[in-house]
Design a protein around this motif. Structure first.
Motif, short mmCIF file in Angstrom:
data_model
loop_
_atom_site.label_atom_id
_atom_site.label_comp_id
_atom_site.label_asym_id
_atom_site.label_seq_id
_atom_site.Cartn_x
_atom_site.Cartn_y
_atom_site.Cartn_z
N HIS A 18 0.86 -1.18 0.00
CA HIS A 18 0.00 0.00 0.00
C HIS A 18 0.90 1.24 0.00
O HIS A 18 2.11 1.14 0.15
CB HIS A 18 -0.94 -0.01 1.20
N TRP A 19 0.29 2.39 -0.19
CA TRP A 19 1.03 3.65 -0.22
C TRP A 19 0.99 4.32 1.14
O TRP A 19 -0.05 4.34 1.79
CB TRP A 19 0.41 4.60 -1.26
N GLU A 20 2.13 4.87 1.56
CA GLU A 20 2.20 5.64 2.81
C GLU A 20 3.00 6.91 2.59
O GLU A 20 3.91 6.95 1.76
CB GLU A 20 2.90 4.83 3.91
N LYS A 21 2.64 7.92 3.37
CA LYS A 21 3.38 9.18 3.38
C LYS A 21 3.33 9.70 4.80
O LYS A 21 2.23 9.89 5.37
CB LYS A 21 2.74 10.18 2.40
N ARG A 22 4.47 9.94 5.38
CA ARG A 22 4.53 10.38 6.77
C ARG A 22 3.71 11.65 6.96
O ARG A 22 3.85 12.62 6.22
CB ARG A 22 5.97 10.65 7.17
N GLY A 23 2.82 11.61 7.94
CA GLY A 23 2.00 12.76 8.29
C GLY A 23 0.79 12.98 7.40
O GLY A 23 0.03 13.91 7.61
N ALA A 24 0.60 12.12 6.39
CA ALA A 24 -0.52 12.30 5.47
C ALA A 24 -1.73 11.49 5.93
O ALA A 24 -1.60 10.43 6.54
CB ALA A 24 -0.11 11.87 4.07
N SER A 25 -2.89 12.02 5.60
CA SER A 25 -4.14 11.34 5.96
C SER A 25 -4.67 10.56 4.76
O SER A 25 -4.16 10.68 3.64
CB SER A 25 -5.18 12.38 6.37
N ALA A 26 -5.71 9.79 5.01
CA ALA A 26 -6.37 9.05 3.91
C ALA A 26 -6.92 10.04 2.89
O ALA A 26 -6.88 9.78 1.68
CB ALA A 26 -7.49 8.17 4.47
N ALA A 27 -7.40 11.17 3.35
CA ALA A 27 -7.93 12.20 2.44
C ALA A 27 -6.80 12.76 1.56
O ALA A 27 -7.02 13.03 0.37
CB ALA A 27 -8.61 13.31 3.22
N ASP A 28 -5.60 12.93 2.15
CA ASP A 28 -4.46 13.40 1.37
C ASP A 28 -4.13 12.40 0.26
O ASP A 28 -3.87 12.78 -0.88
CB ASP A 28 -3.22 13.56 2.26
N TYR A 29 -4.16 11.11 0.60
CA TYR A 29 -3.87 10.08 -0.39
C TYR A 29 -4.92 10.11 -1.50
O TYR A 29 -4.57 10.06 -2.68
CB TYR A 29 -3.82 8.69 0.24
N LYS A 67 5.77 3.01 -1.49
CA LYS A 67 5.13 1.70 -1.41
C LYS A 67 5.65 1.00 -0.16
O LYS A 67 6.85 0.98 0.10
CB LYS A 67 5.50 0.84 -2.61
N VAL A 68 4.72 0.42 0.61
CA VAL A 68 5.07 -0.28 1.83
C VAL A 68 4.38 -1.64 1.79
O VAL A 68 3.19 -1.73 1.49
CB VAL A 68 4.61 0.52 3.07
N ALA A 69 5.12 -2.70 2.12
CA ALA A 69 4.55 -4.04 2.15
C ALA A 69 3.45 -4.14 3.21
O ALA A 69 3.55 -3.53 4.27
CB ALA A 69 5.63 -5.07 2.43
N ASN A 70 2.41 -4.90 2.89
CA ASN A 70 1.32 -5.12 3.86
C ASN A 70 1.76 -6.05 4.96
O ASN A 70 2.62 -6.83 4.87
CB ASN A 70 0.10 -5.72 3.16
#
Length: 70
Positions: A18-29, A67-70
């Motif tokens: 899945h995608w991750e970004k430090r400090g970001a919310s689901a809405a940001d994604y 990208k981060v492994a589940n």
């Protein structure tokens, strides 16, 4: 365009990451994903190709997502 959404749903169901970004919310994604999809798939007439998926991933990475492994 009619085939784009079902194709993306199928592809996303198979992902083991899945995608991750430090400090970001689901809405940001969701906002960044929507922007990147518009950029990557514009002019593809609804066809998803490896090249268009790469463009979409590069766009998200350019916005700071990883990208981060589940």
């Amino acid at each position: 365009m009619k085939l784009l959404i079902p194709a993306m749903l199928v592809l996303s169901g198979c992902a083991s990451w899945h995608w991750e970004k430090r400090g970001a919310s689901a809405a940001d994604y969701e906002l960044d994903e929507k922007y990147c999809k518009l950029q990557a798939y514009s002019g593809t007439e609804g066809q998803v190709t490896k090249a268009s998926v790469r463009r979409m991933h590069e766009c998200l990475e350019g916005k700071g997502w990883s990208k981060v492994a589940n």
